[in-house]
Design an enzyme around this catalytic site. Structure first.
Site, PDB file in Angstrom:
ATOM      1  N   HIS A 113     -11.205  -6.831  -3.696  1.00 22.20           N
ATOM      2  CA  HIS A 113     -10.613  -6.897  -2.352  1.00 22.20           C
ATOM      3  C   HIS A 113     -11.442  -7.817  -1.441  1.00 22.20           C
ATOM      4  O   HIS A 113     -11.746  -7.487  -0.289  1.00 22.20           O
ATOM      5  CB  HIS A 113     -10.533  -5.481  -1.760  1.00 22.20           C
ATOM      6  CG  HIS A 113      -9.408  -5.288  -0.795  1.00 22.20           C
ATOM      7  ND1 HIS A 113      -8.399  -4.397  -1.003  1.00 22.20           N
ATOM      8  CD2 HIS A 113      -9.144  -5.873   0.398  1.00 22.20           C
ATOM      9  CE1 HIS A 113      -7.559  -4.427   0.024  1.00 22.20           C
ATOM     10  NE2 HIS A 113      -7.996  -5.324   0.881  1.00 22.20           N
ATOM     11  N   ASP A 124      -6.932  -0.172  -4.343  1.00 23.60           N
ATOM     12  CA  ASP A 124      -8.365   0.005  -4.109  1.00 23.60           C
ATOM     13  C   ASP A 124      -8.713   0.389  -2.670  1.00 23.60           C
ATOM     14  O   ASP A 124      -9.825   0.166  -2.213  1.00 23.60           O
ATOM     15  CB  ASP A 124      -9.136  -1.267  -4.531  1.00 23.60           C
ATOM     16  CG  ASP A 124      -8.613  -2.522  -3.834  1.00 23.60           C
ATOM     17  OD1 ASP A 124      -7.732  -2.396  -2.960  1.00 23.60           O
ATOM     18  OD2 ASP A 124      -9.077  -3.622  -4.173  1.00 23.60           O
ATOM     19  N   TYR A 179       0.882  -1.170   0.000  1.00 19.11           N
ATOM     20  CA  TYR A 179       0.000   0.000   0.000  1.00 19.11           C
ATOM     21  C   TYR A 179       0.908   1.204   0.000  1.00 19.11           C
ATOM     22  O   TYR A 179       1.904   1.234   0.739  1.00 19.11           O
ATOM     23  CB  TYR A 179      -0.859   0.032   1.265  1.00 19.11           C
ATOM     24  CG  TYR A 179      -1.901  -1.061   1.304  1.00 19.11           C
ATOM     25  CD1 TYR A 179      -3.059  -0.942   0.543  1.00 19.11           C
ATOM     26  CD2 TYR A 179      -1.725  -2.202   2.071  1.00 19.11           C
ATOM     27  CE1 TYR A 179      -4.023  -1.945   0.555  1.00 19.11           C
ATOM     28  CE2 TYR A 179      -2.672  -3.207   2.091  1.00 19.11           C
ATOM     29  CZ  TYR A 179      -3.814  -3.068   1.330  1.00 19.11           C
ATOM     30  OH  TYR A 179      -4.760  -4.061   1.338  1.00 19.11           O
TER      31      TYR A 179
HETATM   32  C1  PPY Z   1      -7.795  -6.084   4.380  1.00 19.37           C
HETATM   33  O1  PPY Z   1      -8.129  -6.273   5.531  1.00 19.37           O
HETATM   34  O2  PPY Z   1      -8.560  -6.131   3.444  1.00 19.37           O
HETATM   35  C2  PPY Z   1      -6.436  -5.782   4.122  1.00 19.37           C
HETATM   36  O3  PPY Z   1      -5.982  -6.039   3.054  1.00 19.37           O
HETATM   37  C3  PPY Z   1      -5.694  -5.064   5.158  1.00 19.37           C
HETATM   38  C4  PPY Z   1      -6.170  -3.692   5.125  1.00 19.37           C
HETATM   39  C5  PPY Z   1      -7.030  -3.242   6.061  1.00 19.37           C
HETATM   40  C6  PPY Z   1      -7.469  -1.944   5.996  1.00 19.37           C
HETATM   41  C7  PPY Z   1      -7.040  -1.130   5.000  1.00 19.37           C
HETATM   42  C8  PPY Z   1      -6.178  -1.613   4.070  1.00 19.37           C
HETATM   43  C9  PPY Z   1      -5.755  -2.903   4.134  1.00 19.37           C
END
Ligand code: PPY
Length: 486
Positions: free
Chosen positions: A350, A261, A233
Site C-alpha cells: 500500500h 490491507d 474497500y
Molecule cells: C490511501 O490513502 O492509502 C488510500 O488508499 C485511501 C485510504 C485511506 C485510508 C484508509 C483506506 C484507504
C-alpha cells in the site's frame, strides 16, 4: 476598463449563458462551450466562478487568445466584490506560475519536487505520507536498486514491442494506473484527468473507491473501448458494498480489485498532524467523523476489519467481474487467493502507508511466483506489483521476476497536480521511453523475452546492500520531530 461584480458573474452559470473568470478577466464562453475539445462538463463545473486554477493546471495563458475571439472578454472582475483570496490559494497560484515548463521535466522525481511546492500542506501530507518511520515506503524504491541487469548483446533490437495483456485486455506497456484516493485535492477535475491520460496511452486505469469524482463522472470520461478496473474497500455495511459492486459491473468496469490491507489505517504521521476539512466521498454519517487526524482516518472509518476469505465467496456470488486481491505479501496468501478462485493478485504494501516494515512487493515477488509454481497454481492467477516504481528499469525488473504488470500511483498524482492531463501524459511517456530503452539495451524485443536470467537479483533481500540514490533522497520529504517555538 469594465469592472463586473462577482455577484453578477455568478448568475451566468448555465450551458446557454456561461461566464467564467480566468486571471482576473471575465469571459463569456457560451459560444465556445460546445467546441471545447475537453468537453462541456469541465467548463460548466466552473461556470459563474473563478476558473483560474482549473485552467492554469491544464493550459498555458496564450491558449485564451488562440481559441477565444476578443469579444469573449467582457472585462475585469471587480476586486472589491471578490472574497479575499486566501494566502494559501495565492501561494499555490504563484507556485503554478513559477513551475518549470513541462518539457524541462525529465524524470518522475521532477514531478514530485514540483508538486511539493504547488500542493497545499494538507494535500501534500496526505499524498506523500507513509506509515511509521516510512521504512517500507523508502524500501519500495531501494529494493529496485538491489537488482542489477544482465544485458545481452547482438540480438537485433530494431523493433521493440512493449505491449502486453492484463486479464486478457490490451495494454501498450506493462503498467496500469493504480487507485489513489481524493484526486480533486490535487487537481480541480480529479480522477478524470487520469482517465483521459490512460486513454491517450492505451493503458488500464484502476478507479479508486475513494475517488473525488463520482462513478458517473469517471464512467462518462471513459472513451469507447477504454478499460477500467474498479477498486473497492469492503464497507462495514455490506449492502453498501453490494450496491457499489453491482453498479460497477453495470457501468462496465472489467475487474473488481478488492483491497484487503486496511483492517485499520496505518500510522501515517505526516497526515495525522493535519485536520481534514474536505468532503469525504460517498460518506453517510458526516456527524460521526473525526476530522482532527488527517484524511486517512476519516476514510478508514468505513472499512470492515472483519473481512476474511469467506467474503471472497460472497463477492464471487454477486458479481461475474474477475476478482483481484490487492495487498498480498506472502506466498501463503497468494496460494489462498488462487484457491479461492481469484483471477489476479496485487503484491503491495500500500505504498508503505499501512504496516511499516512490511516488505516491498518487488522483494516478495520471486517467493510468491515460486510458491504458486510449486502448488501448480501459477497459470491460474496473474500477479501484479505496485510500490516504488519510478523508472522504466523498475518495470523491467518486475517483469523479469514474473509480474504481469506493475501499478503506479503517487507519481501520477504529482504529475496531475503540477501539470494536469499533459503532466500525466508526459510522466507515462517518460516511463515508456525509459522502458523501451532498457528493453533495447538489454537485448529484448518483446515482453516474453524479459525473463529471470535478464537480471541479477541475488542481493534483493540483503537490505544492507542498497546503493545511495541522490535523486530520490533529494525529493524525499523527511519526517521531523515537533520543535518548541522557543
Ligand atoms: C490511501 O490513502 O492509502 C488510500 O488508499 C485511501 C485510504 C485511506 C485510508 C484508509 C483506506 C484507504
Amino acid at each position: 476598463m469594465i469592472l463586473i461584480s462577482a455577484e453578477e458573474i455568478a448568475k451566468h452559470n448555465t450551458y446557454q449563458d456561461c461566464w467564467i473568470i480566468i486571471y482576473d478577466k471575465v469571459y463569456n464562453l457560451s459560444k465556445f462551450l460546445p467546441e471545447h475539445p475537453g468537453g462541456v462538463g469541465v467548463i460548466l463545473e466552473q461556470a459563474g466562478k473563478d476558473a483560474t486554477l482549473a485552467f492554469s493546471t491544464i493550459h498555458s495563458q496564450e491558449m485564451i487568445h488562440r481559441y477565444l475571439p476578443s469579444d469573449a472578454c467582457l472585462g475585469f472582475v471587480d476586486p472589491a466584490t471578490v472574497a479575499e483570496t486566501s494566502k494559501v490559494e495565492e501561494r499555490r497560484r504563484e507556485a503554478i506560475k513559477n513551475r518549470p515548463s513541462l518539457n524541462e521535466i525529465l524524470h518522475l522525481y521532477d514531478f514530485e519536487a514540483v508538486a511539493s511546492r504547488i500542493l497545499t500542506t494538507e494535500t501534500w501530507s496526505f499524498y506523500n505520507c507513509a506509515a511509521g518511520d516510512e521504512i517500507s515506503y523508502r524500501d519500495n524504491h531501494y529494493a529496485f536498486l538491489r537488482i542489477w541487469l544482465r544485458p545481452r548483446i547482438m540480438r537485433d533490437v530494431t523493433h521493440i514491442d512493449m505491449s502486453t495483456k492484463i486479464l486478457g485486455y490490451y495494454s501498450s506497456f506493462p503498467l496500469y494506473i493504480s487507485a489513489t484516493a481524493l484526486g480533486k485535492l490535487g487537481h480541480p477535475l480529479g480522477e478524470v484527468v487520469l482517465t483521459r491520460a490512460a486513454h491517450s496511452h492505451g493503458i488500464i486505469q484502476m478507479i479508486p473507491n475513494f475517488a473525488s469524482c463520482s462513478l458517473d463522472e469517471m464512467t462518462i470520461a471513459r472513451k469507447e473501448g477504454q478499460i477500467q478496473f474498479f477498486q473497492l474497500y469492503i464497507n462495514k455495511n455490506r449492502d453498501i458494498s453490494r450496491k457499489v459492486i453491482q453498479e460497477a459491473q453495470e457501468k462496465g468496469y472489467k475487474a473488481l480489485v478488492v483491497t484487503v490491507d486496511v483492517p485499520s489505517v496505518g500510522n501515517r504521521e505526516k497526515d495525522v498532524r493535519m485536520k481534514y476539512t474536505g468532503a469525504p466521498p460517498g460518506i453517510q454519517n458526516e456527524k460521526d467523523l473525526n476530522r482532527d487526524q488527517g484524511a486517512s482516518r476519516v476514510l478508514a472509518s468505513f472499512i470492515d476489519p472483519s473481512l476474511n476469505w469467506n467474503d471472497i465467496k460472497w463477492i464471487r456470488s454477486i458479481t461475474s467481474m474477475p476478482i483481484i486481491i490487492k495487498g498480498v505479501l506472502t506466498p501463503e496468501d497468494a496460494i489462498l487467493a488462487a484457491e479461492y478462485g481469484c483471477d489476479g493478485i496485487v503484491l503491495s504494501n500500500h505504498g508503505g502507508r499501512q504496516l511499516d516494515f512490511a516488505p516491498s512487493a518487488i522483494e516478495v515477488l520471486p517467493n510468491v511466483i515460486e510458491g504458486l509454481k510449486k502448488s501448480g497454481l501459477l497459470g491460474k492467477i496473474e500477479v501484479y506489483i505496485d510500490g516504488g516504481i519510478r523508472r522504466g528499469s523498475d518495470i523491467f525488473k518486475a517483469i523479469a521476476l514474473g509480474a504481469k504488470a506493475v501499478g503506479i500511483g503517487r507519481p501520477l498524482l504529482y504529475a496531475m497536480s503540477s501539470y494536469g492531463q499533459a503532466g500525466v501524459e508526459r510522466a507515462l511517456q517518460i516511463l515508456k521511453d525509459e522502458f523501451e530503452t532498457v528493453m533495447r539495451l538489454s537485448g529484448t524485443n518483446m515482453i516474453a523475452d524479459i525473463c529471470p536470467n535478464m537480471i541479477d537479483s541475488k542481493s534483493l533481500s540483503n537490505h544492507s546492500l542498497t546503493p545511495k540514490d541522490y535523486l530520490s533522497s533529494n525529493v524525499y520529504d523527511r519526517l521531523v520531530p515537533l520543535r518548541s517555538k522557543l
